[in-house]
Design a protein around this motif. Structure first.
Motif, PDB file in Angstrom:
ATOM      1  N   ILE A 168       0.840  -1.209   0.000  1.00 51.10           N
ATOM      2  CA  ILE A 168       0.000   0.000   0.000  1.00 51.10           C
ATOM      3  C   ILE A 168       0.873   1.257   0.000  1.00 51.10           C
ATOM      4  O   ILE A 168       0.605   2.209  -0.747  1.00 51.10           O
ATOM      5  CB  ILE A 168      -0.999  -0.005   1.187  1.00 51.10           C
ATOM      6  N   SER A 189      13.207  -2.315   6.945  1.00 49.43           N
ATOM      7  CA  SER A 189      14.146  -3.184   6.230  1.00 49.43           C
ATOM      8  C   SER A 189      14.942  -2.428   5.173  1.00 49.43           C
ATOM      9  O   SER A 189      15.697  -3.030   4.424  1.00 49.43           O
ATOM     10  CB  SER A 189      13.365  -4.323   5.573  1.00 49.43           C
ATOM     11  N   ARG A 191      13.864  -1.042   2.477  1.00 51.17           N
ATOM     12  CA  ARG A 191      13.354  -1.426   1.150  1.00 51.17           C
ATOM     13  C   ARG A 191      13.573  -0.309   0.116  1.00 51.17           C
ATOM     14  O   ARG A 191      13.293   0.850   0.389  1.00 51.17           O
ATOM     15  CB  ARG A 191      11.854  -1.649   1.305  1.00 51.17           C
ATOM     16  N   THR A 242      -3.960   5.435   7.305  1.00 53.03           N
ATOM     17  CA  THR A 242      -4.951   4.445   6.858  1.00 53.03           C
ATOM     18  C   THR A 242      -4.502   3.047   7.267  1.00 53.03           C
ATOM     19  O   THR A 242      -5.056   2.064   6.760  1.00 53.03           O
ATOM     20  CB  THR A 242      -5.140   4.483   5.324  1.00 53.03           C
TER      21      THR A 242
END
Ligand code: NAP
Length: 336
Positions: A168, A189, A191, A242
């Motif tokens: 998301i 991590s 990413r 969210t």
């Protein structure tokens, strides 16, 4: 599968089936003896426990608390499937200890939830709700077009900081690029995501005009956005959440809005759900609030229900679930 496993379905999803034009539980009814909660409201923890005494499978929603106690009190339970991607309402460790796979619904709701995050972002930036309420109250009538009325913030050229670069978070980043925003990202991590500059957590908070939260709620992320993080945010910035309410300290958030440190907030999730009309954040006109509708498009909710049903059927048949939140169970039991 033993003959006609018994499963408990905590919500009949009749209205969603009507929208889909077919009974979304039909594939499950074909395979199992389905006991479907048919009373008004949701089953209480006691009622859930009562049904789980004989059930081998559970199809549940994120409002059902599937804690260690419930799992222990469900002697025949072999599979749990939730119609949600987040599984913070389920004691995953307790399920894993018992060798029970837990199904969830990743992927199918990614774009829809990212749309809602963006809707909140736009609404908070451009004060859509505040301005709409002004009109509805009749306050515009007889007045003028004012040059400084409801002036908000531009998205284009602004910096969006994304906390959590899972599916998301990445889908929100793609939308932000289409709006000509500069996108920063943080994930534990480290990413790497195309078009997103990975930065340290505090750098993201200090540099972003908008911060959008997309990490899973786990013990390490509970209260991640508290007094310290809010204090590190750029003055006049806007926070969007969210993901899950427990990630943000709502008391500290109310204080940040009261002091004017934050210009606004967009929230789809709350620490306690459902939130009542007395929720402290409702008092802030610059808080755009929605009742946990991130994945609420017809197509996505139907796909979530279908995936959850497929997960449960696989689980009770002893097969690999299409989406499993604790896949180590499958490996341990030789199904991986
Ligand atoms: P997800 O797999 O649920 O969450 C992935 C993100 O959580 C990744 O960024 C991951 O970090 C991070 N994360 C996991 N454990 C962490 C930890 N211990 N510390 C810090 N970060 C951690 O992916 P998703 O599908 O993108 O969903 C994100 C969340 O949105 C869900 O967990 C769910 O709660 C929420 N959600 C809400 C709605 C709604 O209706 N409002 C709808 C769908 C989902 P790494 O990348 O470093 O692994």
């Amino acid at each position: 599968m033993t003959d006609r496993s018994r499963v408990f379905v905590s919500h009949g999803i009749e209205a969603l089936s009507a929208l889909a034009g077919r009974d979304l539980l039909a594939p499950l009814r074909d395979k199992a003896d389905c006991r479907v909660w048919a009373e008004p409201g949701r089953p209480s923890p006691e009622e859930l426990r009562g049904h789980m005494q004989s059930a081998e499978g559970l199809l549940c929603l994120l409002t059902d608390r599937v804690d260690g106690e419930l799992i222990e009190a469900s002697p025949r339970l072999r599979a749990i499937s939730s119609v949600s991607v987040g599984v913070d309402h389920i004691d995953l460790e307790a399920a894993t200890r018992r060798g029970i796979p837990v199904g969830n619904t990743p992927g199918v709701l990614t774009e829809t939830t990212a749309d809602l995050a963006f809707a909140l972002l736009l609404a908070a930036a451009r004060r859509v709700e505040e301005a709409g309420n002004f009109l509805r109250r009749g306050d515009w009538a007889g007045g003028e077009w004012e040059i400084d009325a409801f002036v908000g913030k531009d998205l284009h050229g602004a910096t969006l900081g994304i906390i959590g670069l899972g599916p998301i978070g990445q889908a929100v980043a793609r939308r932000a690029q289409g709006f000509s925003m500069r996108v920063l990202g943080w994930s534990r991590s480290g990413r790497q995501v195309p078009g997103v500059r990975g930065v340290a957590f505090t750098e993201l908070l200090a540099e972003s005009d908008f911060v959008s939260v997309h990490v899973a709620l786990v013990p390490e992320t509970r209260g991640l956005i508290g007094t310290e993080a809010l204090g590190a945010m750029k003055p006049g910035s806007i926070l969007i959440n969210t993901a899950r309410g427990g990630i943000v300290d709502e008391r500290a958030l109310a204080q940040a809005l009261r002091s004017g440190r934050l210009a606004g907030v967009g929230l789809d999730v709350f620490a306690q759900e459902p939130a009542g009309a007395d929720h402290p954040l409702i008092a802030f006109p610059n808080a755009v609030l929605t009742p946990h509708i991130g994945s609420a498009s017809v197509g996505t909710r139907v796909r979530m229900a279908e995936l959850a049903v497929r997960n449960l059927i696989a689980g009770i048949e002893g097969n690999r679930m299409p989406a499993c939140a604790n896949p180590e169970v499958l490996v341990r039991f030789g199904k991986g």
